[in-house]
Design a protein around this motif. Structure first.
Motif, mmCIF file in Angstrom:
data_model
loop_
_atom_site.group_PDB
_atom_site.id
_atom_site.type_symbol
_atom_site.label_atom_id
_atom_site.label_comp_id
_atom_site.label_asym_id
_atom_site.label_seq_id
_atom_site.Cartn_x
_atom_site.Cartn_y
_atom_site.Cartn_z
ATOM 1 N N ASP A 92 -24.626 -38.711 18.602
ATOM 2 C CA ASP A 92 -25.825 -39.088 17.857
ATOM 3 C C ASP A 92 -25.656 -38.702 16.391
ATOM 4 O O ASP A 92 -24.838 -37.850 16.036
ATOM 5 N N GLN A 93 -26.460 -39.320 15.518
ATOM 6 C CA GLN A 93 -26.269 -39.192 14.077
ATOM 7 C C GLN A 93 -26.419 -37.754 13.574
ATOM 8 O O GLN A 93 -25.603 -37.288 12.777
ATOM 9 N N ALA A 94 -27.449 -37.043 14.052
ATOM 10 C CA ALA A 94 -27.681 -35.684 13.567
ATOM 11 C C ALA A 94 -26.524 -34.763 13.943
ATOM 12 O O ALA A 94 -26.043 -33.976 13.114
ATOM 13 N N THR A 95 -26.069 -34.869 15.179
ATOM 14 C CA THR A 95 -24.951 -34.034 15.634
ATOM 15 C C THR A 95 -23.678 -34.405 14.898
ATOM 16 O O THR A 95 -22.880 -33.536 14.527
ATOM 17 N N ALA A 96 -23.474 -35.709 14.689
ATOM 18 C CA ALA A 96 -22.272 -36.174 13.994
ATOM 19 C C ALA A 96 -22.221 -35.637 12.567
ATOM 20 O O ALA A 96 -21.165 -35.187 12.094
ATOM 21 N N LYS A 97 -23.365 -35.650 11.876
ATOM 22 C CA LYS A 97 -23.399 -35.154 10.500
ATOM 23 C C LYS A 97 -23.116 -33.659 10.456
ATOM 24 O O LYS A 97 -22.334 -33.182 9.621
ATOM 25 N N ALA A 98 -23.731 -32.892 11.367
ATOM 26 C CA ALA A 98 -23.498 -31.448 11.403
ATOM 27 C C ALA A 98 -22.050 -31.134 11.736
ATOM 28 O O ALA A 98 -21.438 -30.232 11.146
ATOM 29 N N THR A 99 -21.473 -31.897 12.660
ATOM 30 C CA THR A 99 -20.070 -31.709 13.048
ATOM 31 C C THR A 99 -19.138 -31.987 11.879
ATOM 32 O O THR A 99 -18.188 -31.231 11.626
ATOM 33 N N ALA A 100 -19.400 -33.082 11.158
ATOM 34 C CA ALA A 100 -18.556 -33.456 10.027
ATOM 35 C C ALA A 100 -18.626 -32.424 8.919
ATOM 36 O O ALA A 100 -17.603 -32.016 8.344
ATOM 37 N N GLY B 207 -15.616 -25.803 3.084
ATOM 38 C CA GLY B 207 -14.614 -24.998 2.405
ATOM 39 C C GLY B 207 -13.227 -25.607 2.360
ATOM 40 O O GLY B 207 -12.295 -24.990 1.822
ATOM 41 N N LYS B 208 -13.062 -26.808 2.895
ATOM 42 C CA LYS B 208 -11.746 -27.457 2.899
ATOM 43 C C LYS B 208 -11.527 -28.196 1.584
ATOM 44 O O LYS B 208 -12.445 -28.830 1.042
ATOM 45 N N GLN B 209 -10.306 -28.122 1.070
ATOM 46 C CA GLN B 209 -9.947 -28.819 -0.156
ATOM 47 C C GLN B 209 -9.229 -30.117 0.167
ATOM 48 O O GLN B 209 -8.573 -30.238 1.196
ATOM 49 N N GLY B 210 -9.355 -31.080 -0.734
ATOM 50 C CA GLY B 210 -8.632 -32.322 -0.515
ATOM 51 C C GLY B 210 -9.133 -33.452 -1.394
ATOM 52 O O GLY B 210 -10.047 -33.274 -2.206
ATOM 53 N N ASP C 216 -14.366 -28.394 -1.930
ATOM 54 C CA ASP C 216 -15.232 -28.268 -0.751
ATOM 55 C C ASP C 216 -15.657 -29.663 -0.308
ATOM 56 O O ASP C 216 -16.603 -30.242 -0.835
ATOM 57 N N LEU C 217 -14.954 -30.192 0.668
ATOM 58 C CA LEU C 217 -15.163 -31.567 1.094
ATOM 59 C C LEU C 217 -16.478 -31.774 1.844
ATOM 60 O O LEU C 217 -16.902 -32.912 2.054
ATOM 61 N N SER C 218 -17.146 -30.693 2.220
ATOM 62 C CA SER C 218 -18.395 -30.854 2.974
ATOM 63 C C SER C 218 -19.505 -31.456 2.126
ATOM 64 O O SER C 218 -20.495 -31.964 2.651
ATOM 65 N N GLY C 219 -19.357 -31.417 0.802
ATOM 66 C CA GLY C 219 -20.371 -31.977 -0.083
ATOM 67 C C GLY C 219 -20.089 -33.409 -0.499
ATOM 68 O O GLY C 219 -20.829 -33.969 -1.305
ATOM 69 N N ASP C 220 -19.037 -33.986 0.037
ATOM 70 C CA ASP C 220 -18.659 -35.352 -0.328
ATOM 71 C C ASP C 220 -19.426 -36.336 0.550
ATOM 72 O O ASP C 220 -19.141 -36.494 1.734
ATOM 73 N N ALA C 221 -20.408 -37.011 -0.024
ATOM 74 C CA ALA C 221 -21.266 -37.912 0.751
ATOM 75 C C ALA C 221 -20.484 -39.070 1.362
ATOM 76 O O ALA C 221 -20.752 -39.474 2.502
ATOM 77 N N VAL C 222 -19.514 -39.615 0.614
ATOM 78 C CA VAL C 222 -18.748 -40.752 1.118
ATOM 79 C C VAL C 222 -17.881 -40.337 2.301
ATOM 80 O O VAL C 222 -17.849 -40.997 3.345
ATOM 81 N N LEU C 223 -17.167 -39.222 2.159
ATOM 82 C CA LEU C 223 -16.310 -38.742 3.234
ATOM 83 C C LEU C 223 -17.124 -38.380 4.471
ATOM 84 O O LEU C 223 -16.780 -38.767 5.601
ATOM 85 N N THR D 69 -19.481 -29.239 9.133
ATOM 86 C CA THR D 69 -18.842 -27.986 9.585
ATOM 87 C C THR D 69 -17.328 -28.099 9.502
ATOM 88 O O THR D 69 -16.643 -27.163 9.053
ATOM 89 N N ALA D 70 -16.804 -29.239 9.914
ATOM 90 C CA ALA D 70 -15.348 -29.441 9.909
ATOM 91 C C ALA D 70 -14.776 -29.413 8.496
ATOM 92 O O ALA D 70 -13.640 -28.968 8.282
ATOM 93 N N MET D 71 -15.559 -29.855 7.507
ATOM 94 C CA MET D 71 -15.071 -29.950 6.135
ATOM 95 C C MET D 71 -15.486 -28.768 5.260
ATOM 96 O O MET D 71 -15.065 -28.678 4.105
#
Length: 327
Positions: free
Chosen positions: A258-266, A272-275, A237-244, A268-270
């Motif tokens: 903006d930062q808040a939207t960018a973080k939420a977008t990132a 459940g994704k593996q990698g 689950d890549l959404s928990g990767d702080a560096v990524l 959401t995009a990640m």
């Protein structure tokens, strides 16, 4: 340690010695860092061929595509800029040929340099990369892959890797380019007459810190193992990767989000994704003279490298002793 001011003073007093340089990278030819680097080298009096991948090739190490024809974009040949590799993703996988950093620099050495100069370049510069290449991470780096293949040809080569902020901060990119120009000038002015810039099969790995304005100067370092405080892992689950997520947020903010939207977008995009992911760690290397520790402290690091994977003789002897008796 050689301070930045001392090196600058030495370089300024030395005459300009024009070199034939092939410039490459693993981030593609259409990046701020390589364009600024090319301009800085030309302004310093050097003749420069840019031969880079057409598309981003980070982390490709020494990868290459062979037994296939490879496209080369020569539409900017008048500016001595070339990119290697297919860009039409509709091409069938069996026919698609990526232009890796190794392939791109070899095009510069074997084709473009021969056309322009009739000989191999005096120097290959790979970078500046959008992100540091330190310690064990050098094994995976396309920036270093291009450097190593040049060294295998006996051509002096320098790998240059900067902080990720150079992808969108032109001032940082300019400062990194100026640093490289200084180092090249010092090598050229200090070499014995008729000698190459560096000993045979020898290169440099240069890394610059996050804030070039307040850097602590140059420090000669060992490559070591520390990758700058990060290690690789595989995540489910890549959404928990702080560096990524941090990297994605930085990219999205550079595009105007903006930062808040960018973080939420990132996130959401990640979700459940593996990698491949990152974790924090020093690979067991806390030596202050390892480049991963020194660049994090704020130094411009210079490590001497070569293209030989041979282990140190002491380690070889110990290993051979343990293997005695094998038939």
């Amino acid at each position: 340690m050689l301070t930045a001011s001392l090196l600058s003073a030495t370089v300024i007093s030395a005459p300009v010695m024009a070199l034939n340089i092939v410039l490459t990278n693993d981030d593609s030819w259409d990046t701020q860092n390589i364009q600024i680097m090319k301009s800085a080298l030309i302004d310093a009096g050097h003749s420069v061929i840019m031969s880079a991948p057409c598309t981003g090739q980070s982390g490709k190490g020494g990868a290459m595509t062979f037994l296939k024809p490879v496209s080369v974009d020569e539409t900017k040949a008048a500016q001595q800029e070339f990119c290697v590799g297919d860009t039409d993703t509709s091409v069938a996988f069996a026919d698609y040929a990526e232009g890796t950093p190794v392939m791109a620099v070899l095009y510069g050495i074997d084709v473009a340099a021969q056309r322009l100069w009739g000989q191999a370049p005096d120097l290959v510069i790979s970078g500046p990369n959008e992100g540091n290449n330190l310690g064990f991470m050098n094994n995976n780096s396309g920036t270093l892959g291009a450097t190593m293949i040049a060294l295998s040809r006996g051509i002096p080569a320098i790998a240059v890797s900067a902080n990720e902020n150079t992808a969108h901060d032109a001032d940082q990119s300019e400062r990194v380019a100026h640093t490289v120009v200084e180092v090249v000038a010092k090598l050229a002015s200090s070499r014995p007459s008729g000698s190459p810039l560096l000993p045979a099969y020898t290169g440099l790995n240069i890394n610059t810190p996050e804030e070039m304005v307040n850097n602590l100067g140059y420090k000669f370092t060992d490559v070591g193992w520390n990758g700058g405080g990060i290690e690789f892992k595989f995540s489910d689950d890549l959404s928990g990767d702080a560096v990524l997520i941090g990297y994605m947020v930085q990219k999205l903010m550079a595009g105007g989000m903006d930062q808040a939207t960018a973080k939420a977008t990132a996130q959401t995009a990640m979700q459940g994704k593996q990698g491949l992911s990152f974790s924090m760690g020093d690979a067991g290397d806390t030596n202050a003279n390892s480049e991963g520790n020194a660049v994090k402290a704020g130094y411009i690091t210079i490590s001497t490298i070569d293209g030989n994977v041979q282990a140190a003789r002491a380690k070889v002897s110990l290993t051979e002793q343990r293997l005695l008796g094998l038939n």
